[in-house]
Design a protein around this motif. Structure first.
Motif, PDB file in Angstrom:
ATOM      1  N   GLN A   1       0.819  -1.208   0.000  1.00 16.22           N
ATOM      2  CA  GLN A   1       0.000   0.000   0.000  1.00 16.22           C
ATOM      3  C   GLN A   1       0.858   1.266   0.000  1.00 16.22           C
TER       4      GLN A   1
ATOM      5  N   MET B   1       2.324   1.618  -3.353  1.00 10.97           N
ATOM      6  CA  MET B   1       1.300   2.040  -4.294  1.00 10.97           C
ATOM      7  C   MET B   1       1.018   3.537  -4.135  1.00 10.97           C
TER       8      MET B   1
ATOM      9  N   HIS C   1       3.868   5.621  -5.603  1.00 14.29           N
ATOM     10  CA  HIS C   1       3.865   5.664  -7.071  1.00 14.29           C
ATOM     11  C   HIS C   1       2.656   6.431  -7.603  1.00 14.29           C
ATOM     12  N   GLN C   2       1.530   6.280  -6.899  1.00 10.22           N
ATOM     13  CA  GLN C   2       0.376   7.054  -7.343  1.00 10.22           C
ATOM     14  C   GLN C   2       0.631   8.553  -7.244  1.00 10.22           C
TER      15      GLN C   2
ATOM     16  N   ARG D   1       2.407   3.504 -14.765  1.00  8.69           N
ATOM     17  CA  ARG D   1       1.479   2.827 -13.858  1.00  8.69           C
ATOM     18  C   ARG D   1       1.418   1.328 -14.154  1.00  8.69           C
ATOM     19  N   GLN D   2       1.372   0.994 -15.467  1.00 11.28           N
ATOM     20  CA  GLN D   2       1.333  -0.409 -15.831  1.00 11.28           C
ATOM     21  C   GLN D   2       2.603  -1.125 -15.414  1.00 11.28           C
TER      22      GLN D   2
ATOM     23  N   GLN E   1       2.545  -1.484 -11.627  1.00 13.91           N
ATOM     24  CA  GLN E   1       1.629  -2.532 -11.212  1.00 13.91           C
ATOM     25  C   GLN E   1       2.194  -3.917 -11.490  1.00 13.91           C
TER      26      GLN E   1
ATOM     27  N   LEU F   1       4.825  -4.455  -8.953  1.00 14.79           N
ATOM     28  CA  LEU F   1       4.228  -4.741  -7.657  1.00 14.79           C
ATOM     29  C   LEU F   1       3.664  -6.159  -7.604  1.00 14.79           C
ATOM     30  N   ARG F   2       3.026  -6.575  -8.714  1.00 15.55           N
ATOM     31  CA  ARG F   2       2.494  -7.928  -8.744  1.00 15.55           C
ATOM     32  C   ARG F   2       3.614  -8.959  -8.648  1.00 15.55           C
TER      33      ARG F   2
ATOM     34  N   ARG G   1       4.938  -8.851  -5.127  1.00 13.34           N
ATOM     35  CA  ARG G   1       3.966  -9.458  -4.216  1.00 13.34           C
ATOM     36  C   ARG G   1       3.980 -10.988  -4.360  1.00 13.34           C
TER      37      ARG G   1
END
Length: 239
Positions: A151, A154, A157-158, A174-175, A178, A181-182, A185
């Motif tokens: 979080q 995220m 980066h946001q 963003r892609q 993400q 991050l995936r 994770r």
């Protein structure tokens, strides 16, 4: 002399016959012997029959002595055998009593062993529950930390993407973020689930019980170690 005529004065009588009634009775009962000797002397057929009895009696008398010797040996041997059987029965009784006592002791030890193993199993289960609880707590903590980290990442980066004016660049970043991050994770989840993720190993390093420190005790599952042969069979039989 006229043999065809019967003269009462010519009849011969035994004056000694009939004066021993008790002897005559026993002789007749025991041997079938007539009391008057004239019974045999007056008839050749009776003499012949008596001679046959005499011959048979003589033959029996010849067999009597070895037969009696054999009978004496046989009865003495049977008496010894009977005495030996009594002694043998007593020995078996003592042996059976000792074996019964030994079996009773073994059963008592088995019962005590079983109760002790139940206590050990209960302790082991309690320990395993504690270990499992600790593991679950650790996984929960890792997941919580992972969620917070993701979080925070995220949000960072946001905020960074909001400052970028180019929508195309922002979308691409963003892609990429993400996807990163995936991947991160998933990597963290794999580490939490599979450890260092070494894959399938041909040989797992373990310490086999009994190789480095043999023991005659028992394992945590209750399996006896160090017993073999006849005693192991005896224990298994009385379980």
């Amino acid at each position: 002399m006229d043999f065809g005529r019967t003269n009462s004065s010519a009849i011969i009588a035994n004056p000694a016959a009939g004066h021993s009634p008790h002897i005559d009775e026993k002789a007749s009962d025991w041997g079938g012997v007539e009391s008057d000797i004239l019974y045999y002397l007056s008839d050749v057929s009776q003499l012949e029959a008596f001679a046959d009895k005499a011959a048979n009696a003589e033959q029996l008398s010849l067999l009597l002595e070895p037969f009696l010797d054999n009978a004496q040996k046989y009865f003495e041997a049977m008496q010894k055998l009977a005495d030996g059987q009594v002694t043998w029965t007593e020995l078996r009784k003592q042996f059976g009593s000792k074996v019964a006592n030994a079996i009773a002791k073994i059963r008592k030890l088995n019962a005590e062993f079983g109760s002790e193993m139940e206590l050990l199993d209960a302790k082991d289960r309690a320990t395993m529950l504690k270990v499992e609880a600790k593991r679950q707590n650790g996984l929960t903590e890792i997941a919580h930390d992972l969620t917070q980290d993701l979080q925070a990442e995220m949000w960072r980066h946001q905020n960074k993407m909001e400052a970028i004016g180019n929508k195309g660049v922002v979308a691409e970043q963003r892609q990429s973020i993400q996807a990163g991050l995936r991947a991160k994770r998933q990597e963290l989840l794999n580490r939490a689930t599979n450890g260092t993720n070494q894959g399938v190993q041909d040989k797992i390093p373990v310490l086999v019980s009994g190789q480095s420190n043999p023991s005659n005790g028992v394992s945590a599952t209750g399996t006896a170690r160090g017993f073999g042969g006849w005693f192991a069979n005896l224990i298994n039989f009385n379980r």
